[in-house]
Design a protein around this motif. Structure first.
Motif, PDB file in Angstrom:
ATOM      1  N   GLU A 130     -16.054   3.587   4.461  1.00 24.17           N
ATOM      2  CA  GLU A 130     -15.464   2.828   5.507  1.00 24.17           C
ATOM      3  C   GLU A 130     -16.030   2.419   6.964  1.00 24.17           C
ATOM      4  OE1 GLU A 130     -13.456   5.069   3.849  1.00 24.17           O
ATOM      5  OE2 GLU A 130     -11.546   4.179   3.445  1.00 24.17           O
ATOM      6  N   ASN A 134      -6.247  -0.222  -1.257  1.00 22.06           N
ATOM      7  CA  ASN A 134      -5.918   0.802  -2.177  1.00 22.06           C
ATOM      8  C   ASN A 134      -4.315   1.243  -1.723  1.00 22.06           C
ATOM      9  OD1 ASN A 134      -7.465   1.606  -0.023  1.00 22.06           O
ATOM     10  ND2 ASN A 134      -6.381   3.505  -0.185  1.00 22.06           N
ATOM     11  N   LYS A 155       0.753  -1.149   0.066  1.00 22.06           N
ATOM     12  CA  LYS A 155      -0.062   0.127   0.040  1.00 22.06           C
ATOM     13  C   LYS A 155       0.928   1.222   0.007  1.00 22.06           C
ATOM     14  CE  LYS A 155      -3.421   0.603   2.848  1.00 22.06           C
ATOM     15  NZ  LYS A 155      -4.537   1.028   2.002  1.00 22.06           N
ATOM     16  N   ARG A 189       1.889   2.324   2.879  1.00 24.44           N
ATOM     17  CA  ARG A 189       1.287   2.791   3.962  1.00 24.44           C
ATOM     18  C   ARG A 189       2.539   2.893   5.163  1.00 24.44           C
ATOM     19  NH1 ARG A 189      -4.288   1.931   6.064  1.00 24.44           N
ATOM     20  NH2 ARG A 189      -4.328   1.845   8.464  1.00 24.44           N
ATOM     21  N   SER A 196      -8.258  -0.999   3.848  1.00 23.23           N
ATOM     22  CA  SER A 196      -8.880  -1.054   2.447  1.00 23.23           C
ATOM     23  C   SER A 196      -7.483  -1.302   1.523  1.00 23.23           C
ATOM     24  CB  SER A 196      -9.109   0.543   2.249  1.00 23.23           C
ATOM     25  OG  SER A 196      -8.377   1.345   2.617  1.00 23.23           O
ATOM     26  N   SER A 232     -10.816   4.471  -1.468  1.00 22.95           N
ATOM     27  CA  SER A 232     -10.980   3.147  -1.104  1.00 22.95           C
ATOM     28  C   SER A 232     -11.410   2.466  -2.260  1.00 22.95           C
ATOM     29  CB  SER A 232     -11.764   2.884   0.225  1.00 22.95           C
ATOM     30  OG  SER A 232     -10.984   3.379   1.209  1.00 22.95           O
TER      31      SER A 232
END
Ligand code: AMP
Ligand code: MG
Length: 210
Positions: A181, A146, A56, A58, A144, A152
């Motif tokens: 979400e 993405n 991701k 992230r 999520s 998302s």
């Protein structure tokens, strides 16, 4: 990151068995829930969880939500506070995530919680999400599906567009019903607080806990 082949799986017994095997091997599987598509990994496997953050893009200090089958599984990992019990019986399975005190030595990867002593957990209300949890028989960490910072995904095609080549498989279960979400509620203090707005409205939560 080297590109890998992303398999598209059917949301039936065969597809879910393959998806559960991928999770057991430490792989990443995107799957539909009633909110959005999640990017799942075995929540007990450090390397698998690390690969969620990598796929991701992230930041690793942003903790993940763990998905489980039922309230027994939640109680295995977390302390259920009084307020949490009320919210759980009213809204689970459903688009509600509770942040709860994490029990010690229950095997959840520290990468899931970013080192916190609390766990964000939910029970999805979706036959494919539930089917995967049943086939895997363990906790699935799933943000999520993405790339970080993008919208998302609510279809398998959205997941393909964002993460193809970076994840092992996608279970294509069609479009997600809620499309937003989960609402996140912190239940670690005596008064629950909403950390993120989402599928369950604040008024419904307030009416439940008083
Ligand atoms: P996403 O995975 O994109 O749906 O985001 C999950 C959200 O849950 C993030 O905003 C996290 O900060 C939040 N979250 C996850 N675990 C915790 C936790 N233990 N305490 C507070 N917030 C959390
Ligand atoms: Mg997200």
């Amino acid at each position: 990151m080297t590109s890998i082949q992303t398999a598209i799986l059917t949301p039936d017994t065969d597809g879910l068995r393959i998806a559960a095997d991928v999770l057991r091997r430490g792989g990443l599987v995107a799957f539909p829930t009633e909110t959005v598509y999640g990017l799942g990994a075995d929540a007990r496997d450090d390397a698998a969880v690390a690969s969620i953050y990598a796929a991701k893009g992230r930041p690793s200090f942003n903790p993940l939500i763990v998905h489980v089958r039922d309230i027994d599984a939640v109680s295995h990992y977390c302390e259920m506070t009084k307020q949490a019990q009320k919210l759980a019986s009213a809204f689970w399975p459903g688009p509600l995530t509770l942040v709860l005190p994490l029990k010690e030595d229950v095997g959840i990867s520290k990468l899931v919680t970013a080192g916190l002593k609390t766990l964000a957990v939910r029970i999805p209300d979706h036959s494919v999400g539930q089917g995967l949890l049943a086939a895997f028989e363990g906790p699935i960490a799933a943000p999520s599906a993405n790339p970080s910072g993008r919208i998302s995904p609510t279809t398998a095609a959205h997941v393909v567009a964002g993460l193809s080549g970076k994840i092992d498989a996608i279970v294509d279960g069609g479009a997600c019903g809620v499309g937003v979400e989960s609402t996140i509620v912190d239940c670690t203090q005596s008064v629950p607080t909403i950390l993120r707005a989402g599928g369950i409205p604040a008024e419904a939560l307030a009416a439940c806990v008083g």
